[in-house]
Enzyme design. Structure first.
Site, PDB file in Angstrom:
ATOM      1  N   MET A 145     -11.817   3.505  -3.406  1.00 50.92           N
ATOM      2  CA  MET A 145     -12.111   2.349  -2.562  1.00 50.92           C
ATOM      3  C   MET A 145     -10.877   1.761  -1.880  1.00 50.92           C
ATOM      4  O   MET A 145     -10.791   0.554  -1.670  1.00 50.92           O
ATOM      5  CB  MET A 145     -12.814   1.267  -3.404  1.00 50.92           C
TER       6      MET A 145
ATOM      7  N   HIS B 274     -18.738  10.432   2.382  1.00 49.37           N
ATOM      8  CA  HIS B 274     -19.242   9.129   2.810  1.00 49.37           C
ATOM      9  C   HIS B 274     -20.771   9.194   2.879  1.00 49.37           C
ATOM     10  O   HIS B 274     -21.321  10.172   3.407  1.00 49.37           O
ATOM     11  CB  HIS B 274     -18.651   8.771   4.185  1.00 49.37           C
TER      12      HIS B 274
ATOM     13  N   SER C 153     -21.670  12.834   4.535  1.00 51.64           N
ATOM     14  CA  SER C 153     -20.710  13.641   5.283  1.00 51.64           C
ATOM     15  C   SER C 153     -19.468  13.880   4.434  1.00 51.64           C
ATOM     16  O   SER C 153     -18.986  12.959   3.772  1.00 51.64           O
ATOM     17  CB  SER C 153     -20.237  12.897   6.547  1.00 51.64           C
TER      18      SER C 153
ATOM     19  N   ASP D  54      -8.124  10.855   7.851  1.00 48.00           N
ATOM     20  CA  ASP D  54      -6.951  10.457   8.629  1.00 48.00           C
ATOM     21  C   ASP D  54      -6.637   8.995   8.327  1.00 48.00           C
ATOM     22  O   ASP D  54      -7.089   8.456   7.317  1.00 48.00           O
ATOM     23  CB  ASP D  54      -7.136  10.763  10.133  1.00 48.00           C
ATOM     24  N   GLU D  55      -5.864   8.342   9.194  1.00 50.00           N
ATOM     25  CA  GLU D  55      -5.411   6.976   8.897  1.00 50.00           C
ATOM     26  C   GLU D  55      -6.526   5.947   9.011  1.00 50.00           C
ATOM     27  O   GLU D  55      -6.351   4.801   8.615  1.00 50.00           O
ATOM     28  CB  GLU D  55      -4.266   6.564   9.840  1.00 50.00           C
TER      29      GLU D  55
ATOM     30  N   ASN E  15     -12.917  13.467   2.038  1.00 48.12           N
ATOM     31  CA  ASN E  15     -13.634  12.291   1.562  1.00 48.12           C
ATOM     32  C   ASN E  15     -15.124  12.551   1.729  1.00 48.12           C
ATOM     33  O   ASN E  15     -15.530  13.323   2.596  1.00 48.12           O
ATOM     34  CB  ASN E  15     -13.239  11.054   2.377  1.00 48.12           C
TER      35      ASN E  15
ATOM     36  N   LEU F  41      -6.090   4.940   2.740  1.00 55.41           N
ATOM     37  CA  LEU F  41      -4.811   5.612   2.504  1.00 55.41           C
ATOM     38  C   LEU F  41      -3.794   5.206   3.572  1.00 55.41           C
ATOM     39  O   LEU F  41      -4.136   5.066   4.738  1.00 55.41           O
ATOM     40  CB  LEU F  41      -4.983   7.132   2.555  1.00 55.41           C
TER      41      LEU F  41
ATOM     42  N   ARG G 195       0.839  -1.202   0.000  1.00 53.32           N
ATOM     43  CA  ARG G 195       0.000   0.000   0.000  1.00 53.32           C
ATOM     44  C   ARG G 195       0.883   1.265   0.000  1.00 53.32           C
ATOM     45  O   ARG G 195       0.604   2.241  -0.691  1.00 53.32           O
ATOM     46  CB  ARG G 195      -0.848  -0.041   1.278  1.00 53.32           C
TER      47      ARG G 195
ATOM     48  N   GLU H 131     -25.147  14.288  -2.014  1.00 49.59           N
ATOM     49  CA  GLU H 131     -23.673  14.218  -2.084  1.00 49.59           C
ATOM     50  C   GLU H 131     -23.169  15.232  -3.101  1.00 49.59           C
ATOM     51  O   GLU H 131     -22.172  15.925  -2.881  1.00 49.59           O
ATOM     52  CB  GLU H 131     -23.221  12.812  -2.484  1.00 49.59           C
TER      53      GLU H 131
ATOM     54  N   ASP I 233     -13.118   6.082   6.971  1.00 49.13           N
ATOM     55  CA  ASP I 233     -14.257   6.995   7.126  1.00 49.13           C
ATOM     56  C   ASP I 233     -14.206   7.724   8.471  1.00 49.13           C
ATOM     57  O   ASP I 233     -15.202   7.817   9.194  1.00 49.13           O
ATOM     58  CB  ASP I 233     -15.586   6.224   6.977  1.00 49.13           C
TER      59      ASP I 233
HETATM   60  C1  GRF Z   1     -20.535   7.598  -3.162  1.00 47.12           C
HETATM   61  O1  GRF Z   1     -21.722   7.140  -2.568  1.00 47.12           O
HETATM   62  C2  GRF Z   1     -19.568   8.086  -2.112  1.00 47.12           C
HETATM   63  O2  GRF Z   1     -20.204   8.656  -1.011  1.00 47.12           O
HETATM   64  C3  GRF Z   1     -18.892   6.800  -1.689  1.00 47.12           C
HETATM   65  O3  GRF Z   1     -18.750   6.054  -2.881  1.00 47.12           O
HETATM   66  C4  GRF Z   1     -19.743   6.459  -3.818  1.00 47.12           C
HETATM   67  C5  GRF Z   1     -19.008   6.902  -5.035  1.00 47.12           C
HETATM   68  O4  GRF Z   1     -19.852   7.242  -6.108  1.00 47.12           O
HETATM   69  N1  GRF Z   1     -17.636   7.097  -1.022  1.00 47.12           N
HETATM   70  P1  GRF Z   1     -19.259   8.054  -7.345  1.00 47.12           P
HETATM   71  O5  GRF Z   1     -18.091   7.239  -7.897  1.00 47.12           O
HETATM   72  O6  GRF Z   1     -18.840   9.395  -6.865  1.00 47.12           O
HETATM   73  O7  GRF Z   1     -20.402   8.114  -8.325  1.00 47.12           O
END
Ligand code: GRF
Length: 220
Positions: A90, A109, A136, A141-142, A107, A93, A65, A174, A145
């Site tokens: 996905m 979430h 959110s 951080d490490e 990020n 880090l 990693r 989002e 989420d």
């Molecule tokens: C979103 O729901 C985001 O909150 C999560 O992963 C999904 C990514 O969707 N971390 P996209 O690739 O931005 O369409």
């Protein structure tokens, strides 16, 4: 103008929301590089269509990693990136990236943190039977989420909701939330105090911002 880098693994709809907000001048920043760890990520083409340089840095090509993150760090440094946005990235880090960009990695979430971290956050909210969930934007951080929350949006969980219907209600928010949070950061209106993020906005502006981030169930 701040230089922003975006990390993706998939479709990149949040990336598009950020790129469009920067392109429209709503966020005083420019995206100089999008990196995907997956060669097949549909978001790569969506970035290219918008004239943004892309790179694939496949984690499968690196033994650890840390080695993978060092390559990503090198690419972002070469591009002069000051702020990183994870958008459906996905991978956890390693400290290599977290330390290099401490308090400059965001990020998004799909839950109201600190609830429902990890995968299937919307399913977790449905299973818990909560009446509201949301999304959110937080500093990274490490931990998964985890890190100071910058902004959140709230949406109702409605009777008959499935994972799909709740996910799409949250996703719409989002796409509003992430540009708002990036805008605040780029305007130097976010600071960290005692492990929490503080937003430097007059209360009336802050309230007006929140109004656009709450779905009272009458939007569909
Ligand atoms: C979103 O729901 C985001 O909150 C999560 O992963 C999904 C990514 O969707 N971390 P996209 O690739 O931005 O369409």
């Amino acid at each position: 103008m701040k230089q922003v880098g975006i990390l993706i693994s998939g479709r990149g709809s949040n990336m598009v929301a950020l790129l469009d907000a920067m392109g429209a001048g709503k966020v005083p920043a420019r995206c100089a590089l999008v990196v995907s760890n997956k060669p097949s990520a549909p978001g790569l083409e969506r970035a290219s269509e918008r004239g943004v340089p892309t790179a694939v840095i496949n984690h499968k090509d690196f033994p650890t990693r840390e080695a993978h993150d060092r390559k990503i760090l090198e690419a972002f440094r070469e591009a002069g990136i000051e702020i990183l946005c994870l958008a459906g990235y996905m991978r956890l880090l390693s400290p290599v990236l977290v330390e290099a960009y401490r308090n400059r990695i965001l990020n998004i979430h799909p839950a109201l943190l600190p609830s429902y971290t990890g995968l299937h956050a919307q399913r977790q909210a449905l299973e818990a039977g909560v009446r509201f969930s949301g999304c959110s934007v937080h500093f990274v951080d490490e931990h998964l989420d985890h890190g100071p929350v910058i902004l959140q949006a709230a949406v109702p969980v409605l009777p008959g909701d499935t994972e799909e219907s709740l996910s799409s209600r949250i996703l719409k928010y989002e796409h509003r939330l992430y540009p708002e949070a990036l805008q605040l950061l780029c305007q130097d209106r976010v600071s960290i105090r005692e492990g929490r993020a503080e937003i430097d906005l007059p209360l009336s502006d802050y309230r007006a911002l929140l109004k656009g981030l709450i779905d009272l169930g009458d939007e569909e």
